[in-house]
Design a protein around this motif. Sequence first.
Motif, PDB file in Angstrom:
ATOM      1  N   ASP A 101     -16.212  10.086  13.224  1.00 36.38           N
ATOM      2  CA  ASP A 101     -16.165   9.803  11.787  1.00 36.38           C
ATOM      3  C   ASP A 101     -14.768   9.382  11.344  1.00 36.38           C
ATOM      4  OD1 ASP A 101     -18.827  10.451  11.420  1.00 36.38           O
ATOM      5  OD2 ASP A 101     -18.419  12.558  10.973  1.00 36.38           O
ATOM      6  N   LEU A 102     -13.817   9.257  12.278  1.00 36.37           N
ATOM      7  CA  LEU A 102     -12.437   8.971  11.917  1.00 36.37           C
ATOM      8  C   LEU A 102     -12.322   7.654  11.151  1.00 36.37           C
ATOM      9  CD1 LEU A 102      -9.503   9.893  12.124  1.00 36.37           C
ATOM     10  CD2 LEU A 102      -9.334   8.655  14.293  1.00 36.37           C
ATOM     11  N   GLY A 103     -13.146   6.669  11.516  1.00 35.30           N
ATOM     12  CA  GLY A 103     -13.091   5.392  10.826  1.00 35.30           C
ATOM     13  C   GLY A 103     -13.405   5.501   9.346  1.00 35.30           C
ATOM     14  N   GLU A 104     -14.233   6.486   8.978  1.00 32.75           N
ATOM     15  CA  GLU A 104     -14.592   6.666   7.578  1.00 32.75           C
ATOM     16  C   GLU A 104     -13.433   7.207   6.756  1.00 32.75           C
ATOM     17  OE1 GLU A 104     -18.036   9.083   7.282  1.00 32.75           O
ATOM     18  OE2 GLU A 104     -19.230   7.904   8.702  1.00 32.75           O
ATOM     19  N   THR A 105     -12.413   7.751   7.403  1.00 34.53           N
ATOM     20  CA  THR A 105     -11.275   8.323   6.678  1.00 34.53           C
ATOM     21  C   THR A 105     -10.156   7.307   6.455  1.00 34.53           C
ATOM     22  OG1 THR A 105     -10.124   9.085   8.676  1.00 34.53           O
ATOM     23  CG2 THR A 105     -11.789  10.547   7.747  1.00 34.53           C
ATOM     24  N   LEU A 106     -10.284   6.075   6.982  1.00 33.32           N
ATOM     25  CA  LEU A 106      -9.233   5.072   6.802  1.00 33.32           C
ATOM     26  C   LEU A 106      -9.147   4.656   5.337  1.00 33.32           C
ATOM     27  CD1 LEU A 106      -9.793   2.871   9.980  1.00 33.32           C
ATOM     28  CD2 LEU A 106      -8.174   4.748   9.640  1.00 33.32           C
ATOM     29  N   LEU A 107      -7.939   4.285   4.910  1.00 37.21           N
ATOM     30  CA  LEU A 107      -7.652   4.121   3.488  1.00 37.21           C
ATOM     31  C   LEU A 107      -7.582   2.657   3.075  1.00 37.21           C
ATOM     32  CD1 LEU A 107      -4.743   6.718   3.221  1.00 37.21           C
ATOM     33  CD2 LEU A 107      -7.163   7.092   2.769  1.00 37.21           C
ATOM     34  N   PRO A 108      -8.234   2.299   1.963  1.00 36.10           N
ATOM     35  CA  PRO A 108      -7.963   1.003   1.345  1.00 36.10           C
ATOM     36  C   PRO A 108      -6.639   1.060   0.595  1.00 36.10           C
ATOM     37  CG  PRO A 108      -9.560   2.229   0.040  1.00 36.10           C
ATOM     38  CD  PRO A 108      -9.287   3.058   1.265  1.00 36.10           C
ATOM     39  N   LYS A 109      -6.124  -0.094   0.182  1.00 35.54           N
ATOM     40  CA  LYS A 109      -4.797  -0.129  -0.452  1.00 35.54           C
ATOM     41  C   LYS A 109      -4.760   0.678  -1.749  1.00 35.54           C
ATOM     42  CE  LYS A 109      -4.447  -4.666  -0.543  1.00 35.54           C
ATOM     43  NZ  LYS A 109      -5.564  -5.111   0.315  1.00 35.54           N
ATOM     44  N   ARG A 110      -5.846   0.669  -2.505  1.00 36.56           N
ATOM     45  CA  ARG A 110      -5.830   1.361  -3.800  1.00 36.56           C
ATOM     46  C   ARG A 110      -5.708   2.880  -3.636  1.00 36.56           C
ATOM     47  NH1 ARG A 110     -11.152   0.237  -2.715  1.00 36.56           N
ATOM     48  NH2 ARG A 110     -12.601   2.004  -2.916  1.00 36.56           N
ATOM     49  N   ILE A 111      -6.169   3.408  -2.485  1.00 34.77           N
ATOM     50  CA  ILE A 111      -6.019   4.843  -2.218  1.00 34.77           C
ATOM     51  C   ILE A 111      -4.732   5.098  -1.442  1.00 34.77           C
ATOM     52  CG2 ILE A 111      -7.065   6.856  -1.125  1.00 34.77           C
ATOM     53  CD1 ILE A 111      -8.593   5.865  -3.525  1.00 34.77           C
ATOM     54  N   ALA A 112      -4.344   4.169  -0.580  1.00 35.73           N
ATOM     55  CA  ALA A 112      -3.128   4.357   0.221  1.00 35.73           C
ATOM     56  C   ALA A 112      -1.880   4.411  -0.657  1.00 35.73           C
ATOM     57  CB  ALA A 112      -2.996   3.230   1.242  1.00 35.73           C
ATOM     58  N   LEU A 113      -1.890   3.678  -1.770  1.00 38.04           N
ATOM     59  CA  LEU A 113      -0.701   3.676  -2.641  1.00 38.04           C
ATOM     60  C   LEU A 113      -0.388   5.071  -3.177  1.00 38.04           C
ATOM     61  CD1 LEU A 113       1.481   1.896  -3.964  1.00 38.04           C
ATOM     62  CD2 LEU A 113      -0.042   1.683  -5.931  1.00 38.04           C
ATOM     63  N   PRO A 114      -1.333   5.784  -3.804  1.00 36.58           N
ATOM     64  CA  PRO A 114      -1.001   7.150  -4.247  1.00 36.58           C
ATOM     65  C   PRO A 114      -0.789   8.130  -3.103  1.00 36.58           C
ATOM     66  CG  PRO A 114      -3.316   6.673  -4.670  1.00 36.58           C
ATOM     67  CD  PRO A 114      -2.671   5.381  -4.287  1.00 36.58           C
ATOM     68  N   VAL A 115      -1.431   7.892  -1.948  1.00 38.81           N
ATOM     69  CA  VAL A 115      -1.263   8.807  -0.818  1.00 38.81           C
ATOM     70  C   VAL A 115       0.143   8.722  -0.245  1.00 38.81           C
ATOM     71  CG1 VAL A 115      -1.947   9.210   1.576  1.00 38.81           C
ATOM     72  CG2 VAL A 115      -3.688   8.959  -0.181  1.00 38.81           C
ATOM     73  N   PHE A 116       0.632   7.504   0.003  1.00 36.91           N
ATOM     74  CA  PHE A 116       1.906   7.327   0.704  1.00 36.91           C
ATOM     75  C   PHE A 116       3.084   6.995  -0.208  1.00 36.91           C
ATOM     76  CE2 PHE A 116      -1.132   6.356   4.180  1.00 36.91           C
ATOM     77  CZ  PHE A 116      -0.675   7.280   5.101  1.00 36.91           C
ATOM     78  N   ALA A 117       2.825   6.598  -1.459  1.00 39.30           N
ATOM     79  CA  ALA A 117       3.926   6.123  -2.305  1.00 39.30           C
ATOM     80  C   ALA A 117       4.148   6.978  -3.537  1.00 39.30           C
ATOM     81  CB  ALA A 117       3.657   4.670  -2.726  1.00 39.30           C
ATOM     82  N   SER A 118       3.487   8.116  -3.636  1.00 39.08           N
ATOM     83  CA  SER A 118       3.673   8.944  -4.827  1.00 39.08           C
ATOM     84  C   SER A 118       5.111   9.458  -4.932  1.00 39.08           C
ATOM     85  CB  SER A 118       2.687  10.115  -4.824  1.00 39.08           C
ATOM     86  OG  SER A 118       2.781  10.847  -3.618  1.00 39.08           O
ATOM     87  N   ASP A 119       5.791   9.650  -3.810  1.00 42.64           N
ATOM     88  CA  ASP A 119       7.170  10.148  -3.846  1.00 42.64           C
ATOM     89  C   ASP A 119       8.135   9.126  -4.444  1.00 42.64           C
ATOM     90  OD1 ASP A 119       9.497  11.556  -3.466  1.00 42.64           O
ATOM     91  OD2 ASP A 119       9.640  11.134  -1.332  1.00 42.64           O
ATOM     92  N   PRO A 120       8.231   7.893  -3.898  1.00 43.33           N
ATOM     93  CA  PRO A 120       9.162   6.943  -4.528  1.00 43.33           C
ATOM     94  C   PRO A 120       8.761   6.563  -5.948  1.00 43.33           C
ATOM     95  CG  PRO A 120       7.886   5.880  -2.786  1.00 43.33           C
ATOM     96  CD  PRO A 120       7.634   7.339  -2.666  1.00 43.33           C
ATOM     97  N   LEU A 121       7.468   6.541  -6.251  1.00 45.41           N
ATOM     98  CA  LEU A 121       7.045   6.219  -7.612  1.00 45.41           C
ATOM     99  C   LEU A 121       7.455   7.323  -8.583  1.00 45.41           C
ATOM    100  CD1 LEU A 121       3.468   4.728  -7.030  1.00 45.41           C
ATOM    101  CD2 LEU A 121       5.568   3.490  -7.555  1.00 45.41           C
TER     102      LEU A 121
END
Length: 678
Positions: free
Chosen positions: A17-37
């Motif tokens: 099921d790992l493929g189902e957990t991959l992130l689109p850009k709209r979710i990846a932005l808050p996941v990985f960029a919440s710190d610099p934002l």
Amino acid sequence: MAGTKRLFLGRALRSDDLGETLLPKRIALPVFASDPLSSVAYAPGEVLLILSLAGLSAYHNSVWITLAVIVLMVTVVASYRQTVHAYPNGGGAYAVVSANFGRRAGITVGSALLVDYVLTVAVSVSSGIDNLGSAVGFVRGNEVACALVVILLLMLMNMRGVRESGKLFAVPTYAFVVCVLATVLWGAFRGLALGDTMRAPSADFEIVAEQTGLGAAATAFLLLRAFSSGCAALTGVEAISNGVPAFRPPKSRNAAATLAIMGLLASAMFLGIMTLALTSDVHVAEHPAKDLLIDGKPAGAGYQQDPVIAQVGAAVLGNGSFAFIVLAAATALVLFLAANTAYNGFPVLGSILAQDRYLPRQLHTRGDRLAFSNGIVFLTVLAGLLIVAFRANVNQLIQLYIIGVFVSFTFSQSGMVRHWNRLLAEGPDGADRRRMLRARALNGFGAGLCFVVLLIVLVTKFAEGAWVSVVGMATFYALMTRIRRHYDEVADELSVDDTDEHRLDVRASQVHAVVLVSHVHKPTLRALSYAKLLRADSLVALTVAVDPDASAQLKKEWRQRHIDVPLKVLDAPYREITHPVIAYVKQLRKKHPDDVVSVIIPEYVVGHWWETVLHNQSALRLKGRLHLAAGVTVTSVPWQLDSAEAARVRAKRRARLRAQLRAPGAVRRGAAPPRRRP
């Protein structure tokens, strides 16, 4: 216990099921960029706090510092876009540096990033508590307890998996971006179109300069220190390059696009907040109780200095207005969630380092929800210790910050320069060569700029507390080096070469079996039956006379049942089991040094977690000691209690139910039934 775990974490996911957990850009932005934002909530304040040491006259320099930070942000983002294309398997700076500079440099960068991620959680959560305290009175005075509760909640949310936590964090992160940009645009409209005069709550306060009559060198040092504090806006930029494997295909392209969006938003918000802070005359001081004057008098210990973004919101939106409360709430939330950048970067990096045998292998294992659960827990513990040690004080924690970031930035961009040099040496021509030359120039400029900033940060922040980060990096470096050495030594010790026998070791001439007994019951009889199957050269049942009456009763029952295994009773004058057994086994080994001693222990298998506390504790201690003895094997003979059998039946029933739910056409609990075709 399992039901409680499922309640908090959700159902377990299969590896496929790992493929189902991959992130689109709209979710990846808050996941990985919440710190610099989210850094726009505290980075502008750090710049003004340092400049306030020279009084209000130094505030005009914040314009140039802001522009310098933005130039640095654009350069680093552009450089990391090259990295995600060149190293799409994740690992970011660690992967780049290890591939181009070798193992030692890679460990250095890895240790710097680990320290930075721990500090990201501590600083972000503490800053969120600080902002929340401006609106919620209860938080003041209880900062440490509130911060610990927040990181525990973050841990639980991240244990549910990257995709699910990303969905939870997306709304607050986007709400913060919208609120800040709306505040900036509304402030620009009021100032430029309406001609309004916006005044911050601290606009009429005076600042007592701690450093007066500064010379050129002292002024330059102050400006560099303010610039280094403002560089906190760049923390977390590298997280996307570490997490490229978490993106949906095409992974590199999506990661690079997310980096560009993050850089654009962070730069715009930082510039906007700094401009409004200067326009509305925000006045802050590093020591407000004595350095801020209200009506000519010191503010005093009872004064609570609000963050810059809160004062800007009060000036533009109206203090206490609904819009101001929404901005304050969104700021506090996103600062808490900014720690999520570290919660996604630290476990991934820890997994890569564990795969390379620099950290314990447990950090490489995914949990039930396909998240690196052990890394998440490890990060929570380290960040919690920092928060307790520094009492959730943002001004103290921020001094520890940034060094790890710019160590990784400098090494990473230098590694990319070497990467392009190696590819250019292969002789590409045409468009490929021109593209590589441009990329090398960009990474070279980024490496030089980041190295200059690193020197500035080291010089200006070392005595202020940044030395703690250096010590932390050195500690991680030494720890990872020792772990790698241990794994290498174990691998060498266990490896098979041409001189070894490729079969079981049959050099021992005899086997002596020892069965530990305490009562004559079913587990004991099963252990004795198993021991007889071994056909050992000698077999003895061993008990320890902790209670003389119980031992006498055991010997009596042994004779009555005519058990054909000799029973040996060991004295225990100190009423302790472990030492007499160990001494007997050592004596047996000394008497037969070339033989094997097989110790057989009957154990209960229980069905509830609390039952483990009530059973098998002596067996666990014995096994722990016996495993250290050479020439001794330890065998557990299990006896399943009724509770264990019931637990097995329940587990089997749940597995059957999950299989039915996963079957094609199955209706999940709570889902609407499929519509019938007319």
